[in-house]
Design a protein around this motif. Structure first.
Motif, PDB file in Angstrom:
ATOM      1  N   ALA A   1       1.242  -1.505   0.495  1.00 54.90           N
ATOM      2  CA  ALA A   1       0.009   0.101  -0.463  1.00 54.90           C
ATOM      3  C   ALA A   1       1.041   1.788  -0.503  1.00 54.90           C
ATOM      4  O   ALA A   1       0.026   1.967  -0.905  1.00 54.90           O
ATOM      5  CB  ALA A   1      -1.059  -0.157   1.206  1.00 54.90           C
ATOM      6  N   ASN A   2       2.015   0.985   0.792  1.00 49.39           N
ATOM      7  CA  ASN A   2       2.955   2.222   1.270  1.00 49.39           C
ATOM      8  C   ASN A   2       3.736   2.951  -0.276  1.00 49.39           C
ATOM      9  O   ASN A   2       3.645   3.644  -0.879  1.00 49.39           O
ATOM     10  CB  ASN A   2       4.208   2.205   1.662  1.00 49.39           C
ATOM     11  CG  ASN A   2       3.536   2.429   3.254  1.00 49.39           C
ATOM     12  OD1 ASN A   2       2.331   2.614   3.132  1.00 49.39           O
ATOM     13  ND2 ASN A   2       4.629   1.783   4.382  1.00 49.39           N
ATOM     14  N   ALA A   3       3.839   1.677  -1.887  1.00 45.80           N
ATOM     15  CA  ALA A   3       4.667   2.124  -3.438  1.00 45.80           C
ATOM     16  C   ALA A   3       3.197   2.477  -3.969  1.00 45.80           C
ATOM     17  O   ALA A   3       3.662   3.024  -4.765  1.00 45.80           O
ATOM     18  CB  ALA A   3       4.754   0.126  -3.149  1.00 45.80           C
ATOM     19  N   MET A   4       1.872   2.162  -3.494  1.00 51.95           N
ATOM     20  CA  MET A   4       1.280   2.714  -4.281  1.00 51.95           C
ATOM     21  C   MET A   4       0.624   4.028  -4.358  1.00 51.95           C
ATOM     22  O   MET A   4       1.057   4.959  -3.323  1.00 51.95           O
ATOM     23  CB  MET A   4      -0.320   1.802  -4.289  1.00 51.95           C
ATOM     24  CG  MET A   4      -0.388   0.262  -4.167  1.00 51.95           C
ATOM     25  SD  MET A   4      -1.729  -0.695  -3.130  1.00 51.95           S
ATOM     26  CE  MET A   4      -3.572   0.024  -4.536  1.00 51.95           C
ATOM     27  N   THR A   5       0.135   4.300  -6.087  1.00 49.84           N
ATOM     28  CA  THR A   5       0.128   5.695  -5.638  1.00 49.84           C
ATOM     29  C   THR A   5      -1.780   6.185  -5.842  1.00 49.84           C
ATOM     30  O   THR A   5      -1.840   7.048  -5.419  1.00 49.84           O
ATOM     31  CB  THR A   5       1.357   6.765  -6.935  1.00 49.84           C
ATOM     32  OG1 THR A   5       0.382   5.918  -8.051  1.00 49.84           O
ATOM     33  CG2 THR A   5       2.269   6.651  -6.373  1.00 49.84           C
ATOM     34  N   TRP A   6      -1.640   4.853  -6.107  1.00 48.90           N
ATOM     35  CA  TRP A   6      -3.623   4.769  -6.337  1.00 48.90           C
ATOM     36  C   TRP A   6      -3.734   3.273  -5.972  1.00 48.90           C
ATOM     37  O   TRP A   6      -3.318   2.751  -5.944  1.00 48.90           O
ATOM     38  CB  TRP A   6      -3.853   5.376  -7.987  1.00 48.90           C
ATOM     39  CG  TRP A   6      -5.318   4.990  -8.677  1.00 48.90           C
ATOM     40  CD1 TRP A   6      -5.728   6.411  -8.586  1.00 48.90           C
ATOM     41  CD2 TRP A   6      -6.302   4.341  -9.062  1.00 48.90           C
ATOM     42  NE1 TRP A   6      -7.653   6.001  -8.733  1.00 48.90           N
ATOM     43  CE2 TRP A   6      -7.390   4.819  -8.461  1.00 48.90           C
ATOM     44  CE3 TRP A   6      -6.104   2.780  -8.931  1.00 48.90           C
ATOM     45  CZ2 TRP A   6      -8.603   3.806  -9.157  1.00 48.90           C
ATOM     46  CZ3 TRP A   6      -6.862   1.869  -9.174  1.00 48.90           C
ATOM     47  CH2 TRP A   6      -8.028   2.037  -9.437  1.00 48.90           C
TER      48      TRP A   6
ATOM     49  N   LEU B   1      -5.850  -7.948  -1.629  1.00 46.18           N
ATOM     50  CA  LEU B   1      -6.436  -8.486  -2.975  1.00 46.18           C
ATOM     51  C   LEU B   1      -5.147  -9.068  -3.283  1.00 46.18           C
ATOM     52  O   LEU B   1      -5.249 -10.348  -3.988  1.00 46.18           O
ATOM     53  CB  LEU B   1      -7.234  -7.621  -3.964  1.00 46.18           C
ATOM     54  CG  LEU B   1      -8.709  -7.209  -3.658  1.00 46.18           C
ATOM     55  CD1 LEU B   1     -10.016  -6.455  -4.290  1.00 46.18           C
ATOM     56  CD2 LEU B   1      -9.645  -9.073  -2.353  1.00 46.18           C
ATOM     57  N   ALA B   2      -3.892  -7.924  -2.850  1.00 45.52           N
ATOM     58  CA  ALA B   2      -2.507  -8.445  -4.912  1.00 45.52           C
ATOM     59  C   ALA B   2      -1.697  -9.460  -3.345  1.00 45.52           C
ATOM     60  O   ALA B   2      -1.105 -10.162  -3.958  1.00 45.52           O
ATOM     61  CB  ALA B   2      -2.232  -7.175  -4.237  1.00 45.52           C
TER      62      ALA B   2
ATOM     63  N   ASN C   1      -8.402   4.726   1.951  1.00 45.51           N
ATOM     64  CA  ASN C   1      -8.428   3.092   2.468  1.00 45.51           C
ATOM     65  C   ASN C   1      -8.441   1.837   1.339  1.00 45.51           C
ATOM     66  O   ASN C   1      -8.504   1.264   1.216  1.00 45.51           O
ATOM     67  CB  ASN C   1      -9.619   3.215   3.315  1.00 45.51           C
ATOM     68  CG  ASN C   1      -9.448   4.222   4.465  1.00 45.51           C
ATOM     69  OD1 ASN C   1      -8.466   4.598   4.861  1.00 45.51           O
ATOM     70  ND2 ASN C   1      -9.906   3.833   5.508  1.00 45.51           N
ATOM     71  N   ALA C   2      -8.659   2.801   0.004  1.00 50.12           N
ATOM     72  CA  ALA C   2      -9.011   2.049  -0.891  1.00 50.12           C
ATOM     73  C   ALA C   2      -8.080   1.607  -0.883  1.00 50.12           C
ATOM     74  O   ALA C   2      -7.631   0.145  -2.093  1.00 50.12           O
ATOM     75  CB  ALA C   2      -9.806   2.591  -2.304  1.00 50.12           C
ATOM     76  N   ARG C   3      -6.951   1.786  -1.231  1.00 52.22           N
ATOM     77  CA  ARG C   3      -5.531   1.343  -1.247  1.00 52.22           C
ATOM     78  C   ARG C   3      -5.243   0.325  -0.582  1.00 52.22           C
ATOM     79  O   ARG C   3      -4.233  -0.632  -1.314  1.00 52.22           O
ATOM     80  CB  ARG C   3      -3.881   2.183  -0.502  1.00 52.22           C
ATOM     81  CG  ARG C   3      -3.908   3.341  -1.706  1.00 52.22           C
ATOM     82  CD  ARG C   3      -3.359   4.112  -1.628  1.00 52.22           C
ATOM     83  NE  ARG C   3      -2.727   5.026  -0.247  1.00 52.22           N
ATOM     84  CZ  ARG C   3      -1.262   5.768  -0.094  1.00 52.22           C
ATOM     85  NH1 ARG C   3      -0.463   5.165  -0.644  1.00 52.22           N
ATOM     86  NH2 ARG C   3      -1.760   5.534   0.955  1.00 52.22           N
ATOM     87  N   TYR C   4      -5.468   0.355   0.402  1.00 49.83           N
ATOM     88  CA  TYR C   4      -5.046  -1.358   1.732  1.00 49.83           C
ATOM     89  C   TYR C   4      -6.435  -2.303   1.115  1.00 49.83           C
ATOM     90  O   TYR C   4      -5.509  -3.700   0.993  1.00 49.83           O
ATOM     91  CB  TYR C   4      -5.829  -1.100   2.896  1.00 49.83           C
ATOM     92  CG  TYR C   4      -5.108   0.463   3.516  1.00 49.83           C
ATOM     93  CD1 TYR C   4      -2.746  -0.074   4.000  1.00 49.83           C
ATOM     94  CD2 TYR C   4      -5.111   1.484   4.007  1.00 49.83           C
ATOM     95  CE1 TYR C   4      -2.579   0.780   4.980  1.00 49.83           C
ATOM     96  CE2 TYR C   4      -4.028   2.483   4.708  1.00 49.83           C
ATOM     97  CZ  TYR C   4      -2.880   2.615   5.239  1.00 49.83           C
ATOM     98  OH  TYR C   4      -2.441   2.733   5.205  1.00 49.83           O
ATOM     99  N   THR C   5      -7.211  -2.495   0.555  1.00 50.45           N
ATOM    100  CA  THR C   5      -7.871  -3.767   0.307  1.00 50.45           C
ATOM    101  C   THR C   5      -7.525  -4.033  -1.173  1.00 50.45           C
ATOM    102  O   THR C   5      -6.919  -4.706  -1.549  1.00 50.45           O
ATOM    103  CB  THR C   5      -9.968  -2.649  -0.293  1.00 50.45           C
ATOM    104  OG1 THR C   5      -9.944  -1.855   0.765  1.00 50.45           O
ATOM    105  CG2 THR C   5     -10.508  -3.658  -1.082  1.00 50.45           C
TER     106      THR C   5
END
Length: 291
Positions: free
Chosen positions: A149-154, A166-167, A158-162
């Motif tokens: 999640a920390n590496a995601m920009t989108w 899943l990944a 909280n949708a990042r954690y979701t």
């Protein structure tokens, strides 16, 4: 009567710019409440600790910190055990420390009002690797989710954690742990082990549901091996704290925890803590907060 002087420390980049938008609103509310406000803005993470140290040395009556859990973590390293009251203005992605304190998450004026009111209380912090921790130490599936999640920009929030959950589910298998809680050794396979002073991490997941932030104890949650589908089905329950009734969920409480597993990197307050093993203790009443 001399008015109170509050240092307003702002991380303008927290919450993708939310910190910058919230700060003037908070400053106006504090000043309207009769407080003298000295405003500081951070330009990098290292600034938070430096500015917090300047504030403590300045003789201010308290600090209002605008930011997310990462910002609060850095501030707590200096403000813990200083006796200086610490007000939280949530402006991050997760805001789990503010949630544990009962600070309004989406109303910065209401959060500022807690500082204006001036009531304080002492809360506990966990201690690990020479650092104070305001929320939860994550080790296992949850720490992998945190890393992703920390590496995601989108997406935002909280949708990042979701999506990260899943990944990670596609390839995750249970891990072997050794836990030592107040000297009692426990060997177990598990999906994750979480140790916290407060109830939530990951933007409101009540992994340590029922934890009280001022009881002088660490709360430990172990999720023993389950299928990927079952783990996925548990996540909505984590938001409500109803996962505690599941037969795979085991909870403990203690003052000291040693957490060991050969391949796990622990996260704390959403940031890397380091590879296991890690020893976690409790600093009762280490932080004085408004509210």
């Amino acid at each position: 009567m001399t008015s109170r002087r509050i240092a307003l420390v702002v991380n303008p980049t927290s919450g993708r710019g939310l910190g910058a938008r919230v700060a003037p609103v908070v400053q106006r509310r504090l000043e309207a409440g009769g407080l003298d406000v000295d405003r500081y803005e951070t330009t990098c993470a290292e600034d938070v600790g430096r500015i917090s140290a300047e504030v403590v040395a300045s003789g201010a009556d308290g600090v209002a910190l605008v930011g997310g859990d990462g910002t609060l973590h850095l501030g707590a390293q200096v403000l813990a055990e200083s006796g200086m009251p610490f007000g939280v203005i949530p402006a991050g992605t997760g805001n789990d420390f503010a949630r544990g304190l009962g600070v309004p998450l989406k109303d910065p004026v209401a959060a500022a009002d807690l500082i204006v009111a001036g009531r304080t209380r002492a809360v506990d912090l966990a201690v690990a690797e020479g650092r104070f921790i305001t929320t939860v130490v994550a080790g296992g599936f949850d720490s992998l989710v945190n890393k992703r999640a920390n590496a995601m920009t989108w997406p935002k929030g909280n949708a990042r954690y979701t999506l990260a959950t899943l990944a990670e589910l596609r390839t995750f298998t249970p891990l072997s742990y050794v836990l030592t809680v107040d000297g009692e050794r426990i060997e177990t396979d598990a999906m994750l082990v979480a140790v916290g002073t407060g109830p939530t991490y990951g933007g409101g997941l009540q992994i340590c549901a029922g934890a009280e932030i001022d009881d002088g104890r660490l709360d430990i949650t172990i999720i023993r091996p389950v299928s990927r589908l079952t783990l996925l089905q548990m996540f909505p329950k984590l938001s409500k704290g109803t996962h505690l009734g599941h037969p795979a969920v085991h909870t403990l409480r203690g003052a000291t925890v040693r957490l060991e597993s050969p391949t796990v990197t622990a996260y704390a307050d959403g940031e890397i803590l380091g590879p296991l093993p890690v020893d976690i203790g409790i600093a009762p009443g280490a932080l004085t907060v408004y509210g």
